[in-house]
Write a protein that holds these residues in place. Structure first.
Motif, PDB file in Angstrom:
ATOM      1  N   ARG A 184      74.812 -55.063  23.256  1.00  0.00           N
ATOM      2  CA  ARG A 184      75.211 -55.083  21.823  1.00  0.00           C
ATOM      3  C   ARG A 184      75.089 -56.676  21.220  1.00  0.00           C
ATOM      4  O   ARG A 184      75.541 -57.371  21.823  1.00  0.00           O
ATOM      5  N   THR A 185      74.479 -56.450  19.984  1.00  0.00           N
ATOM      6  CA  THR A 185      74.381 -57.724  19.275  1.00  0.00           C
ATOM      7  C   THR A 185      75.622 -58.342  18.666  1.00  0.00           C
ATOM      8  O   THR A 185      75.798 -59.617  18.543  1.00  0.00           O
ATOM      9  N   ASN A 186      76.841 -57.555  18.592  1.00  0.00           N
ATOM     10  CA  ASN A 186      78.016 -57.808  18.356  1.00  0.00           C
ATOM     11  C   ASN A 186      78.955 -58.078  19.283  1.00  0.00           C
ATOM     12  O   ASN A 186      80.409 -57.438  18.962  1.00  0.00           O
ATOM     13  N   ASP A 187      78.886 -58.163  20.524  1.00  0.00           N
ATOM     14  CA  ASP A 187      80.001 -58.183  21.622  1.00  0.00           C
ATOM     15  C   ASP A 187      81.008 -59.152  21.275  1.00  0.00           C
ATOM     16  O   ASP A 187      80.915 -60.120  21.009  1.00  0.00           O
ATOM     17  N   ALA A 188      82.060 -58.233  21.306  1.00  0.00           N
ATOM     18  CA  ALA A 188      83.494 -58.908  20.660  1.00  0.00           C
ATOM     19  C   ALA A 188      83.864 -59.995  22.006  1.00  0.00           C
ATOM     20  O   ALA A 188      84.419 -61.024  21.505  1.00  0.00           O
ATOM     21  N   THR A 189      83.422 -59.818  23.143  1.00  0.00           N
ATOM     22  CA  THR A 189      83.797 -60.847  24.394  1.00  0.00           C
ATOM     23  C   THR A 189      83.170 -62.126  23.991  1.00  0.00           C
ATOM     24  O   THR A 189      83.293 -63.042  24.783  1.00  0.00           O
ATOM     25  N   LEU A 190      81.854 -62.024  23.578  1.00  0.00           N
ATOM     26  CA  LEU A 190      81.189 -63.121  23.296  1.00  0.00           C
ATOM     27  C   LEU A 190      80.721 -63.595  21.979  1.00  0.00           C
ATOM     28  O   LEU A 190      79.703 -64.409  21.636  1.00  0.00           O
ATOM     29  N   VAL A 191      81.991 -63.539  21.133  1.00  0.00           N
ATOM     30  CA  VAL A 191      81.668 -64.078  19.548  1.00  0.00           C
ATOM     31  C   VAL A 191      81.546 -65.414  19.506  1.00  0.00           C
ATOM     32  O   VAL A 191      80.779 -65.711  18.616  1.00  0.00           O
ATOM     33  N   ASP A 192      82.303 -66.163  20.292  1.00  0.00           N
ATOM     34  CA  ASP A 192      82.151 -67.475  19.948  1.00  0.00           C
ATOM     35  C   ASP A 192      80.627 -67.982  20.597  1.00  0.00           C
ATOM     36  O   ASP A 192      80.213 -68.936  20.025  1.00  0.00           O
ATOM     37  N   LEU A 193      80.410 -67.468  21.634  1.00  0.00           N
ATOM     38  CA  LEU A 193      79.039 -67.691  22.105  1.00  0.00           C
ATOM     39  C   LEU A 193      77.786 -67.664  20.944  1.00  0.00           C
ATOM     40  O   LEU A 193      76.934 -68.385  20.742  1.00  0.00           O
ATOM     41  N   ILE A 194      78.138 -66.327  20.520  1.00  0.00           N
ATOM     42  CA  ILE A 194      77.087 -66.023  19.529  1.00  0.00           C
ATOM     43  C   ILE A 194      77.160 -66.837  18.382  1.00  0.00           C
ATOM     44  O   ILE A 194      75.883 -67.197  17.845  1.00  0.00           O
ATOM     45  N   ALA A 195      78.272 -67.050  17.927  1.00  0.00           N
ATOM     46  CA  ALA A 195      78.621 -68.157  16.670  1.00  0.00           C
ATOM     47  C   ALA A 195      77.936 -69.344  17.152  1.00  0.00           C
ATOM     48  O   ALA A 195      77.197 -70.246  16.133  1.00  0.00           O
TER      49      ALA A 195
END
Length: 168
Positions: free
Chosen positions: A109-120
């Protein structure tokens, strides 16, 4: 007398875009560079860019003994998920020898909640396309870096890695 080439301890991490998902190679290379810095004994050198235009050897900058080369093999993306297949190859700069190769595939998923800081983090550094690919690149990168062999560092290289790590 035959001598073996020196081990690769200093490398750049580069991606080649090809036809699969515009922007995915640069994101994958940035993510994998960070994972290698954290989990392997290589000294990862900063290159002017994380991408090459034509050939992995463009990553053989001054001081680098190797290039960790990432190539998206296939990619399908929409606003909710990315399906990505990635190849990782380790080349020696001195003679062009391919020393390691692995492939991995992930749908994420592009909006993985567990990786939100990494994505940002990657979106801030690499732009909006990074938000789309960073979660899948992280999942794939972990698998590929886990398989990558670890070099033996000299004492001075260990001290240099510690110094670099303090600035990471």
């Amino acid at each position: 007398e035959l001598t073996s080439p020196p081990p690769i301890t200093r490398l750049t991490v580069m991606g080649w875009q090809g036809q699969a998902c515009a922007g995915s190679a640069a994101v994958a290379a940035a993510v994998v560079a960070d994972l290698v810095k954290l989990h392997k004994n290589y000294l990862v050198m900063d290159a002017p860019t994380h991408t090459v235009r034509q050939h992995w050897a463009e990553g053989c900058i001054a001081g680098a003994t190797g290039v960790l080369f990432l190539r998206p093999l296939s990619c399908q993306a929409d606003s909710l998920a990315v399906d990505l297949r990635l190849a990782m190859e380790l080349y020696r700069c001195g003679d062009g020898a391919l020393l390691f190769r692995a492939e991995a595939h992930a749908s994420h998923r592009t909006n993985d909640a567990t990786l939100v800081d990494l994505i940002a983090h990657y979106a801030a550094d690499l732009g909006p396309r990074a938000a789309e690919y960073s979660a899948a690149a992280f999942v794939l990168g972990q698998e590929l870096v886990r398989r990558l062999p670890d070099p033996q560092l000299s004492e001075s290289e260990v001290l240099e890695k510690i110094e670099i790590g303090a600035n990471f």
